[in-house]
Design an enzyme around this catalytic site. Structure first.
Site, short mmCIF file in Angstrom:
data_model
loop_
_atom_site.label_atom_id
_atom_site.label_comp_id
_atom_site.label_asym_id
_atom_site.label_seq_id
_atom_site.Cartn_x
_atom_site.Cartn_y
_atom_site.Cartn_z
CG ASN A 1 -1.94 -1.08 0.85
OD1 ASN A 1 -2.14 -1.10 -0.55
ND2 ASN A 1 -2.28 -1.81 1.89
CB CYS B 1 -6.89 -5.38 -1.95
SG CYS B 1 -7.45 -4.79 -0.65
CG HIS B 2 -6.78 -8.85 2.81
ND1 HIS B 2 -5.78 -9.63 3.54
CD2 HIS B 2 -7.45 -7.85 3.26
CE1 HIS B 2 -5.30 -8.74 4.70
NE2 HIS B 2 -6.18 -8.01 4.58
CG HIS C 1 -7.52 -0.25 0.73
ND1 HIS C 1 -6.56 0.39 1.11
CD2 HIS C 1 -7.93 -1.66 1.18
CE1 HIS C 1 -5.87 -0.64 1.76
NE2 HIS C 1 -6.17 -1.68 1.17
#
Length: 468
Positions: A154, A176-177, A213
């Site tokens: 990130n 990304c999880h 995000h």
């Protein structure tokens, strides 16, 4: 007989990682169809060497179905040479710089729950990360131009964007999880609201669109059930109290929440916010991050950097024991998809998952070339983003502001343009309320705290740092 692929080479940049590397070792050991070599490169060679010892011990265990040889190197050219895959997972700078990212803004009334993507912390972190990624991209172009590159660092969006800016032909994407966690939440919802058990989160099918995000779901289903109306009922039920599988558990982990921010955003925008509350809150004006007390009301956490320092030290101590053969760690799936992604790209299966890649029309009303997050279909030597559609106009406005800021930060980093970086900084929703004068003072302080990692153009007295 199942097909097997041997002699695969993975170059791991950040191979001294105390967390991500172990997850990769776990998942590689549990995948019987692939074997080969992992070259661990790190600017801290001793950490990479310890990880190589751990990886080789894991591979020697009888229950390890996938057999891999791990080697550590301090030469990135050696790591990348003949690599089929490149994984990047690094900490840009040190915990000292991270502490500045997260905590310096608190003196100005700005609170951040993560500080690695947007907000003042995310922007300053990006300014020191982009030069590192420029160099990584140049090395990949020179030594592994045909490798698939998987980024975990990130700020995800700007790391991936930098790779493409330097090497437009690169085969790179960010993973990304956060969406996985929302699939788990939807699976819990299905169980509670219908009594039907969902065996795997992958059985929850979602359409993903947004930026990392700050990603959203506008369609979700399980078997023959449209989950959007069900989610509306679920949100109405838990909007005030929040929802947790085990009530009260959010208090016990700084990374946990009760999903109240997520539910509030659904009520505002009508789409499912597909990230954790800690990340989502930072993209909005300071509604949820007004104060530490307000954060507690919304039932999530500010994550102090001293916690990360202590957590890192615990991992280092444990890894030293594992490397010395004094302790084993359990071989169990990590929940990440890195190895499944590698298997798909090797032609062993087909996979649909969320990725971060430049926008080539997959989100119709975001700028072309900006890195966006949508689903993609992964097959042999192919990652094909799906057409996710358009964002609702209100969300488009919110997300476009962040996209514009990210593009400005990228340009500022490449040109060492302090004024452009500051203009993006003050346009962030968390920074804007403090006004230009205080924003300038905060920016100056944060740049000073990370001056050894940014170009001389960012520092007031350019000559003082030009040779660093």
């Amino acid at each position: 007989m199942n097909h097997k692929v041997e002699n695969v080479k993975i170059a791991y940049i950040g191979g001294g990682s105390q967390g991500w590397a172990k997850r990769l070792m776990n998942d590689l050991a549990l995948e019987p169809r692939i074997s080969g070599m992992v070259s661990l490169y790190d600017i801290h060679p001793e950490a990479a060497r310890k990880n190589a010892e751990i990886g080789n011990r894991v591979s020697e265990r009888p229950e390890a179905a996938g057999k891999w040889k791990y080697e550590a190197t301090g030469d990135i050219k050696e790591a990348l040479a003949d690599a089929d895959f490149v994984i990047i997972s690094i900490l840009p700078g040190s915990f000292d710089e991270m502490a500045s990212d997260v905590h310096a803004p608190e003196k100005y009334g700005i609170y951040q729950s993560v500080g690695d993507t947007v907000g003042p912390g995310g922007m300053i972190r990006a300014l020191r990360t982009i030069p590192i990624y420029k160099e990584i991209a140049q090395n990949i172009k020179a030594y592994a131009p045909d490798a698939w590159v998987i980024n975990y660092t990130n700020p995800m969006t700007l790391c991936t964007r930098t790779l493409y800016e330097v090497f437009p032909e690169i085969k790179a994407f960010g993973c990304c999880h956060e969406v996985f966690e929302v699939q788990h939440l939807l699976a819990d919802m299905v169980q509670e609201m219908t009594g039907r058990a969902v065996e795997r989160r992958q059985d929850i099918h979602v359409n993903v669109l947004g930026i990392n995000h700050f990603t959203w779901i506008d369609r979700a289903s399980y078997q023959n059930i449209d989950l959007m109306p069900l989610y509306k009922e679920f949100v109405q039920k838990y909007a005030e109290t929040g929802y947790e599988k085990e009530p009260g558990s959010w208090v016990n982990s700084v990374f946990s929440s009760a999903n109240r921010v997520k539910f509030d955003l659904f009520n505002r925008y009508g789409l499912i916010a597909a990230a954790g509350d800690r990340h989502l809150a930072e993209f909005m004006p300071p509604v949820y991050l007004e104060s530490p007390e307000k954060v507690k009301e919304w039932k999530f956490h500010l994550t102090p950097v001293d916690f990360r320092v202590k957590d890192q030290q615990m991992k280092v101590e444990r890894n030293q024991k594992v490397a010395a053969g004094e302790e084993n760690f359990e071989l169990a799936p990590s929940g990440e998809e890195g190895v499944a992604i590698i298997a798909a790209l090797l032609g062993l299966e087909e996979l649909v998952t969320n990725v971060n890649m430049p926008n080539n029309g997959q989100i119709a009303n975001l700028p072309h070339g900006a890195v966006v997050e949508t689903n993609a279909v992964l097959r042999f030597n192919s990652v094909q983003p799906v057409l996710a559609g358009s964002l609702p106009v209100d969300l488009q406005g919110m997300i476009s502001r962040h996209v514009a800021n990210q593009e400005a930060v990228l340009k500022a980093a490449f040109e060492e343009n302090r004024q452009l970086a500051f203009n993006a900084f003050v346009n962030d929703p968390l920074v804007a309320p403090i006004g230009l004068e205080q924003a300038e003072a905060l920016f100056e302080e944060m740049i000073e705290n990370t001056k050894s990692h940014v170009g001389g153009g960012f520092v007031r007295d350019r000559n003082a740092y030009a040779s660093s």
